[in-house]
Each structure stands twice: as structure tokens, then as C-alpha cells.
Design a protein around this motif. Sequence first.
Motif, PDB file in Angstrom:
ATOM      1  N   ILE A 124      37.259  43.934  37.980  1.00 54.10           N
ATOM      2  CA  ILE A 124      37.678  43.815  39.378  1.00 54.10           C
ATOM      3  C   ILE A 124      39.015  43.079  39.456  1.00 54.10           C
ATOM      4  O   ILE A 124      39.922  43.464  40.188  1.00 54.10           O
ATOM      5  CB  ILE A 124      36.601  43.067  40.198  1.00 54.10           C
ATOM      6  N   LEU A 125      39.155  42.029  38.660  1.00 55.09           N
ATOM      7  CA  LEU A 125      40.402  41.248  38.683  1.00 55.09           C
ATOM      8  C   LEU A 125      41.570  42.054  38.115  1.00 55.09           C
ATOM      9  O   LEU A 125      42.702  41.950  38.609  1.00 55.09           O
ATOM     10  CB  LEU A 125      40.217  39.938  37.916  1.00 55.09           C
ATOM     11  N   GLY A 126      41.300  42.850  37.094  1.00 53.28           N
ATOM     12  CA  GLY A 126      42.352  43.722  36.547  1.00 53.28           C
ATOM     13  C   GLY A 126      42.834  44.707  37.605  1.00 53.28           C
ATOM     14  O   GLY A 126      44.035  44.947  37.765  1.00 53.28           O
ATOM     15  N   VAL A 159      43.898  34.680  40.586  1.00 53.80           N
ATOM     16  CA  VAL A 159      44.598  35.966  40.672  1.00 53.80           C
ATOM     17  C   VAL A 159      45.194  36.153  42.069  1.00 53.80           C
ATOM     18  O   VAL A 159      46.337  36.618  42.215  1.00 53.80           O
ATOM     19  CB  VAL A 159      43.653  37.135  40.296  1.00 53.80           C
ATOM     20  N   ALA A 197      30.926  47.377  37.501  1.00 54.42           N
ATOM     21  CA  ALA A 197      32.039  46.649  38.120  1.00 54.42           C
ATOM     22  C   ALA A 197      31.959  45.184  37.713  1.00 54.42           C
ATOM     23  O   ALA A 197      31.498  44.338  38.466  1.00 54.42           O
ATOM     24  CB  ALA A 197      31.993  46.804  39.634  1.00 54.42           C
ATOM     25  N   PRO A 241      29.245  34.907  38.902  1.00 53.08           N
ATOM     26  CA  PRO A 241      29.879  34.823  40.226  1.00 53.08           C
ATOM     27  C   PRO A 241      30.747  33.573  40.363  1.00 53.08           C
ATOM     28  O   PRO A 241      31.824  33.619  40.977  1.00 53.08           O
ATOM     29  CB  PRO A 241      28.678  34.793  41.177  1.00 53.08           C
ATOM     30  N   TYR A 258      40.254  33.661  30.866  1.00 52.00           N
ATOM     31  CA  TYR A 258      41.127  34.489  31.680  1.00 52.00           C
ATOM     32  C   TYR A 258      42.557  33.935  31.751  1.00 52.00           C
ATOM     33  O   TYR A 258      43.505  34.675  31.993  1.00 52.00           O
ATOM     34  CB  TYR A 258      40.543  34.666  33.086  1.00 52.00           C
ATOM     35  N   ASN A 270      35.223  48.891  36.098  1.00 49.79           N
ATOM     36  CA  ASN A 270      34.858  49.580  37.343  1.00 49.79           C
ATOM     37  C   ASN A 270      35.579  50.916  37.490  1.00 49.79           C
ATOM     38  O   ASN A 270      36.646  51.140  36.925  1.00 49.79           O
ATOM     39  CB  ASN A 270      35.116  48.681  38.563  1.00 49.79           C
ATOM     40  N   SER A 305      41.977  43.638  30.687  1.00 49.77           N
ATOM     41  CA  SER A 305      41.251  42.495  31.219  1.00 49.77           C
ATOM     42  C   SER A 305      39.813  42.466  30.675  1.00 49.77           C
ATOM     43  O   SER A 305      39.298  41.425  30.242  1.00 49.77           O
ATOM     44  CB  SER A 305      41.282  42.645  32.744  1.00 49.77           C
ATOM     45  N   PHE A 356      33.896  34.200  38.588  1.00 50.86           N
ATOM     46  CA  PHE A 356      34.660  35.173  39.368  1.00 50.86           C
ATOM     47  C   PHE A 356      35.377  34.489  40.531  1.00 50.86           C
ATOM     48  O   PHE A 356      36.531  34.777  40.835  1.00 50.86           O
ATOM     49  CB  PHE A 356      33.755  36.289  39.896  1.00 50.86           C
ATOM     50  N   ARG A 357      34.668  33.560  41.166  1.00 48.69           N
ATOM     51  CA  ARG A 357      35.244  32.800  42.270  1.00 48.69           C
ATOM     52  C   ARG A 357      36.491  32.040  41.786  1.00 48.69           C
ATOM     53  O   ARG A 357      37.541  32.080  42.424  1.00 48.69           O
ATOM     54  CB  ARG A 357      34.199  31.785  42.753  1.00 48.69           C
ATOM     55  N   LEU A 394      44.995  35.757  29.595  1.00 51.22           N
ATOM     56  CA  LEU A 394      45.466  37.025  30.123  1.00 51.22           C
ATOM     57  C   LEU A 394      46.578  36.801  31.138  1.00 51.22           C
ATOM     58  O   LEU A 394      47.607  37.478  31.119  1.00 51.22           O
ATOM     59  CB  LEU A 394      44.320  37.808  30.753  1.00 51.22           C
ATOM     60  N   GLY A 444      33.331  41.369  36.598  1.00 48.91           N
ATOM     61  CA  GLY A 444      34.357  40.472  37.137  1.00 48.91           C
ATOM     62  C   GLY A 444      35.758  40.739  36.591  1.00 48.91           C
ATOM     63  O   GLY A 444      36.696  40.957  37.367  1.00 48.91           O
ATOM     64  N   PRO A 445      35.940  40.729  35.265  1.00 48.70           N
ATOM     65  CA  PRO A 445      37.303  40.939  34.755  1.00 48.70           C
ATOM     66  C   PRO A 445      37.879  42.303  35.129  1.00 48.70           C
ATOM     67  O   PRO A 445      39.103  42.428  35.317  1.00 48.70           O
ATOM     68  CB  PRO A 445      37.152  40.801  33.233  1.00 48.70           C
ATOM     69  N   MET A 496      30.950  37.820  33.271  1.00 44.83           N
ATOM     70  CA  MET A 496      31.584  36.818  34.135  1.00 44.83           C
ATOM     71  C   MET A 496      30.623  36.482  35.283  1.00 44.83           C
ATOM     72  O   MET A 496      30.230  37.370  36.027  1.00 44.83           O
ATOM     73  CB  MET A 496      32.917  37.367  34.693  1.00 44.83           C
ATOM     74  N   ALA A 501      36.542  47.493  45.006  1.00 43.89           N
ATOM     75  CA  ALA A 501      36.222  47.191  43.610  1.00 43.89           C
ATOM     76  C   ALA A 501      34.994  46.284  43.533  1.00 43.89           C
ATOM     77  O   ALA A 501      34.130  46.450  42.669  1.00 43.89           O
ATOM     78  CB  ALA A 501      37.417  46.541  42.918  1.00 43.89           C
ATOM     79  N   ALA A 535      31.905  37.214  45.406  1.00 44.65           N
ATOM     80  CA  ALA A 535      31.053  36.341  44.587  1.00 44.65           C
ATOM     81  C   ALA A 535      29.696  36.121  45.286  1.00 44.65           C
ATOM     82  O   ALA A 535      28.640  36.164  44.645  1.00 44.65           O
ATOM     83  CB  ALA A 535      31.749  35.007  44.340  1.00 44.65           C
TER      84      ALA A 535
END
Lengths: 483, 483
Positions: free
Chosen positions: A89-91, B13, A84, B3, B53, A305, A361, B6-7, B56, A86-87, B1, B96, A18
Motif C-alpha cells: 500500500i505504501l509503495g 510516507v 494488500a 496496523p 522501511y 496489492n 517495497s 502501517f500507521r 527504502l 502494508g508495504p 506489517m 489500496a 490502520a
Amino acid sequence: MTPEEFRRYGRQVVDWIADYQEKIESYPVLSQARPGDVLAALPVHPPEQGEGYENLLADLERVVMPGITHWQHPSFFAYFPANASGPAILGDLLSAGLGVQGMLWATSPACTELETRMADWLAELLGLPAAFRSDGPGGGVIQDSASSSAVVAILAALERANGGRAGREGLTGRHTLYISSQTHSSLEKAAKITGIGAAGVRTVDVDPRTLAMDPARLDAMIAEDAAAGAVPTMVCATVGTTSTTAIDPVAAIGEVCRRHGVWLHVDAAYAGVAAVCPELRWLNEGVADYADSYTTNPHKWLLTNFDCNVLWVADREPLVGALSILPEYLRNQASESGEVIDYRDWQIPLGRRFRALKLWSVIRWYGAEGLREHIRTGVALAQRLAGWIRDEPGFVLFDHHPLSLVCFRPAWDGLPEDEANEATKRLMETLNASGDLFLTHTKVGGRVLLRMAIGAPATREEHVRAAWRRIVEETRKLEKSLQ
Amino acid sequence: MTPEEFRRYGRQVVDWIADYQEKIESYPVLSQARPGDVLAALPVHPPEQGEGYENLLADLERVVMPGITHWQHPSFFAYFPANASGPAILGDLLSAGLGVQGMLWATSPACTELETRMADWLAELLGLPAAFRSDGPGGGVIQDSASSSAVVAILAALERANGGRAGREGLTGRHTLYISSQTHSSLEKAAKITGIGAAGVRTVDVDPRTLAMDPARLDAMIAEDAAAGAVPTMVCATVGTTSTTAIDPVAAIGEVCRRHGVWLHVDAAYAGVAAVCPELRWLNEGVADYADSYTTNPHKWLLTNFDCNVLWVADREPLVGALSILPEYLRNQASESGEVIDYRDWQIPLGRRFRALKLWSVIRWYGAEGLREHIRTGVALAQRLAGWIRDEPGFVLFDHHPLSLVCFRPAWDGLPEDEANEATKRLMETLNASGDLFLTHTKVGGRVLLRMAIGAPATREEHVRAAWRRIVEETRKLEKSLQ
């Protein structure tokens, strides 16, 4: 690492990313490292004892970051973007955390079935034909890249051309593959990998203005080759070439393919995802009627990504026929029932990651509307840039820029062609070395052009405007020094 | 999303994964989903609007988890392990987050140079020959899987066999490839992909006791094929086969290869990483003197999550010759200087993720000592299991179990062979359906054996003991029902 340690360091890494996203503009876009710099900063020998994760994060800053070219930087215009988000990267993180192998349906049913549904969702979002959906004879699959999809498509085409015997018997006759001078280099590489060889790749002329493949010339070449005893096996039509986003006439090419019984592969690696916008669906004209296989990269311009390429086929039989192998230790009831898909038979490797999670995601976070907005932003910024170039004295705009890539160069009035080319390259090198932006070049009809591809999620009008200002500024300086 | 988002979601996650690691034993190892269950629980159409999120993550629990077979479960003994350790997951997350493309040195120098150093570190950790280090004519590269490494090794072998003309001219003659009946199926698949075809794959007899390839028979077959006009191109020797961890005699096979000028590829996908322990270095006897290429998978048993395979070659020239392509838009000063490595020429796809980060993360977190301890734990548990099997009346232990795979079956006294095989499969299916553990089977000399592979980071003696108790219990029940 215990779950508690993972929790602690995981938060640190999430925060690190972040922070990186927040301060990315403070980095030079293009790494200023020289060959060997990073290597020299890394210990020659591996550590004997383990160490805390803090050390790694410190070395990441000290050793790795100076060697990073920032693909997520809003002023990265060099290659097609690599989104790339956020969602995504989380996926990917969820996929790594679950750590499952989707080689067979049985080795994690959700890995296969979520992928099937995501391929169907994406086909719907892009308006792709019903034949590509999983409920018919075809279907979609996630691959690492359009390069691998090209290999897989060629293998399926060879299998069909040889009556299902290519995989078993190997290449016997002389097979030919048709591309244009604008086709991505991965097609020639795929020909080398599959045993066709670079010599079996036939380059069809393009219209010098649009750089699109000439279907009449294709027709003639296929006929000549067939008459000379070759087996014309596949044509690759490109929707949005890497060099200039040229668009081959898929329907006309498809007519030729149908007449000669040749497999039509459509490579829409970059441009295909733009069809998420109804006003850009014209990109895929002809695909529904003629394409045997079609590929596009959510990992370029659709907020996912790397790696996430999707390949669809209208008929999965030759694909599975080309790639299926069944050793004893992979036999299982589900596969033998015929009720399930085993995606290992749709790709080169056996093992496979749970990549559908990141597509799921991304699509759920943004929704169809959010995806469209992202594409529209890229196209709008590119059109604005094209306008500025057109309006600026002493610049030449390459006329074709329907999506988010714009090609252009200073006119360099009075300079002979080769000196103009050198000057354009020097301009690019000066700009890239400044760290302010990152561009690449291409060559069209002997002329070097700058390529500026827009599409990073962080790129806003101010970044495109600043880049354009820097380009004009350096051009004027260079013009002066050349007088 | 953003930062900030994302944080927030990133922490959720990370916590989700840590929770998963903590409660993994509460899940049945093998998913109990039936074909179509997951698909039916997913919406047919993609969402029009984006959503939070949290939705999901909720659906991950509700829809995806019931369809997961838990590869990280301590009672997962089915395939070779797929070690998704904490530091590996975090290394992948960093990759990623950075979102760089390492296709060329120039597109992120750190991505290339960290990979070079990691391949050298791993070569040192495993005691691999100096010829494989990057400071000589060879070098190492990260691939997605041993399957892809096999394709790449075959292409290099073809290039060398054809005097550097295979990639250009395609396959013209009849090429042959030598494996044993125990070689991994990916070699046959690679032969199909590269145009050699399954028919060009020659299966050499094995010693019926050790299941190791017979070098004298190999010698004779190569001579016969060459006399018949074929071009013997590559031999694949396996160190630790998938079926039973059989070990081909690399030195003796290498002598044969040298005599006939044939490329020797060593597939040590599972077992190779065990050489991190000096007492297991005997595994690689002959590799230093004879191997042209060698591959092993940190993503199996070395605490690194999929995908992370490493391929080394003693001479990189035929490899790069087979795979190099240079379009205008990828030309750059660094590549042309010859001072840098462009790894896209060492693999099938053009694009590449920054996978070296996870190897760096793993090696630094565990250190050489920690890696050795992990391997030693797996070997020790397997030897303990083998002891229990040997001591249990009515069981047959397959005698070869040098590493962490143990093969065995109930004796089924009095049953004819085919009924015994059926009973063994039924036993396996009952055990797997219970969710308590997950095993696979193989076939040796017509006999079905159970395969129990140990090596997940979470597996402790109590899990192996509980699995063994369940196996004996179900065997006794089945024995009774068969009387």
C-alpha cells in the motif's frame, strides 16, 4: 489541496486504513448490500461547491463500507487472495505521490529501470530461467493483470507466426489457440480481443483425474488443424488452474509446441509466486526449456496489492514488434539510441504507473525469507484443512491440493447428483450470507465443489478452523432438512 | 506489517509526499540520469532478510529521485499534464487500503455502484448526452487509459458490424478504421491489437490550416473501401489532438458515419474534461447526436492521478457482447438476476481496482466550481503565453490554441527549413537539459514546433513567464551562434 492539508488528511486516511485493518473481523466478509443500495445512498448530482475531506470519510463509512466485500478479511476464502500488505500500500502511495508516467524511459528513467530490476529480482526469487532476465534477449514487465498478459503474449505469438507481419497486415489466415477446459476464461477473452475469436480457441481434453492437459491430444489437434489450413499459433499451459490448481505438464506440452513451432505461454497467475520456496520449484518444471512467455501475479499471493502482474518473455523482439508505434511527439534521443527500454511497447496502453515501487517495497520489507514464510503458511493451513475434511465423515475431498486451494463437498449420501449439486450451492449461499466466511464453487466432472482458497496475510489457523466448524455445522443442519 | 507499523510508516510516507510537493521546484524538471544509472545503483540480487522501511525511504532519495522526471513540477510543460492532486492521491490510497476487486458487482457492490454514479456525475459535469447515462441503454466505465478505451470501442464496433458474431467467429472480412494524420497513435496500436492491423487503418486528409479531418474525404474513402469489399467499421474523431489540440468536426463526421452505418468513436482524451466549463461546451458539438462512444481522461487535466480514463457508450450491448465470458467460478446470483453491472465485461482485464474512489474524492473536494477554476486557469495562462509569443519579434505562433497547449517556434529568419528544424530541436534540448523547464516538440506541415502544455495544479503565471523568459534567452543565444 495544499501540502499542509495533504499532510493533515493523509494522516487521517492512514489512520483510517490502520483502524480498518484492526477491526476488519467485525465486518461480515461478504457485503450484504442488495443491488442499488449504494447507488440510492449517493447523491444523484455532483456537488457545486467543494467540501472538507471529513465529509468524504464520513460517507465512506456510511455509504461505501456496507457495500464492501472484504477481500482482506482473514475469513475471505472465495477467490484467490488479493494481498494488500502494508508495504505494498505504501509503495502504491509513493507512486501516486510522485505522479510520474513511465510510458517511455525518457519520461522517468527510474520508473523503467526499477521495473527492470524488480522483474529480474522476481525471476531470481522464483528460480525462473536466465532467458527471462533483462541482460539477454528476453525480459520482464509489470502488467495490470494476467488477462492483459495473455493478450500481449498472443500478439507476440501472432507476430512470430506471421513472420513479423501480423501487426501491420492484420489477421488474414485462420489462427488457432490451444487451451484446456480448465484454462482461465481470460484466454478465451484474449482470443476475442485479438481477432482470433472464440471459434479459434481449441479446447484440449484433460486427464479426468488430475484435470491436466493431455499432450498427446494436443499434438493430434495441432496436426489436424495445420492439415486443415489453420495456423496453430499459441498453446497456453496453466500452472495452478483457477478451478482446482490443476497443473498442466509443461515439459510434455513444450515438446509438442517445439515440434510444431507453436508459441508456449505459461499462465501461473496464482501458483507461480509459490516457487519462491525451493521445495515448490517443481511447479515450474519445463518452463526453462520450453516457455516463450510466462506470467504470475504478485497481486494474488505475494503480498502485493492489485494491480501487479509480471510477464516475462524469452525473446522480446516479436512482442515489441507487435506493439511498437512511434509518433513524432514521442520521439526522443534515449529511445533512438537503442540503449533503453520503452515499456509502452510491451503492453496495451501507452501510459503506465510506477508500479515497480510497490514490488520494491514488498520485497525489501519481507525479504526472500518473509515471502517464503507467507507462502508456507498458506500451504500449511490448506493441508491442515484438507486433513480435517478427510477425517470428517460425510465429506468428499478433491484429492489434488498441492498449494493453498482446497476443493471439497459434503457427500450428501443418497441424493442424486443434481440434487447434491443444488444442496452444495445452497450450503455455500447460506454460509456466505452469514457473513462469517466467503467461499466460491466450481464444477468438476459435473459435480459442484466448494473452493476454499487460503492466503490472506491476516488468515491464521483459528480462522480456517472456525470456517471449517461453520461449514460442518451448516452441512449437518442442511442434511437434516433434506432427510 | 502490523496496523501499528502501517500507521507509523504511513505517516512518514504522507510527510515525504507533502515535503516533495513543497520542495518540488528545487529539482530539475527533466531527470538528468543517463541510461543505466538507476539500474547500476540498485543491488543485483534481492535481499534475503527483510529490512526497516527507513532504508527504502533513504534509497528512494538516493537512487530513485535522480531518475525522476517531475510530472508534477510547475514547469513541466512537456506532455499533457498528469494531475496528481491531494484528494486524488488520498482516493487512491483508500482504494489500496480497502484492497477490493471490482471485477463483478458481487465481489464488492460499492466498487461498481460508486463507479456508475461517478460516470453519471462526470457526464453531467461535462454536459454529455443523456444516452451516456447509466439509466438508459448506454453507460460509462473507468478504464486505465484512452488507449484501452480505443481497443474496447473497436471491439464493440466490430461486434455491431458483424451482427454480434465478431467475438465468436473472429475477424473474417477486411475491416477498416478511419483516423486522420493527427489522431493519437493509440488508435493504430488498437488496430494492431484487435487484428485489423495497421494496414486496415485509413488516414483521412486534414485541412492544412486547422489540421481537422476532412469529412468529404472521409465520405469518399468509406465509399471506395466498401465498394472494394472492405467493411468500414469505425471512425475515430478527435477533440483536441495531442500534437496541436486540433478539433475534428464531429457533427459533419457523424453525418458521414450515420450514412454508412459506421461506429463513431470520439477521442477527447485531453480536451474533453474542459467541457466542465460551460463556455467550452462547444468542444463537444455533435457528440450528443452522433457519438457511439466517447472518452476523456480525468487523469490528464481534471486533478485526478493516473490512471483514470472514462469511456461512455450510447449502447452497452455490443460492448458487453464483445467482451463477456462466464466461467463457472464467476457465476453468481446477482449477475444472473440481470439487475447489476459487471464491469469486467466492459474492459480488457478481468480484475479491477476501486478507481471510482479517487474520482469521488476529487469531485467532492473541488466541487464543480473548483474543477472549472482549474481548467480556466490553464486556459488563461496559455492565452497569456500565446500573447507574449505573438508580441515577441522573431517568433512564429501556431494560430490554433483554444485550450492550454500552445505551439510555436523561433522564426530563424534566413535559415532553410531543415536547418530551422534542427535549430528548434537544439533549442528544446538545451532548455530541457537545463532542468528549468520541460518541453516537447511536434511536426506540422514539415515544420518542427515546440509544444508547451499548461495545466499542472502547481503552475502559476510566474512559472509560465519564467519559462518564456528562458525560451527567449536561449533562442537569442542560439540565433547568435547560427549567424
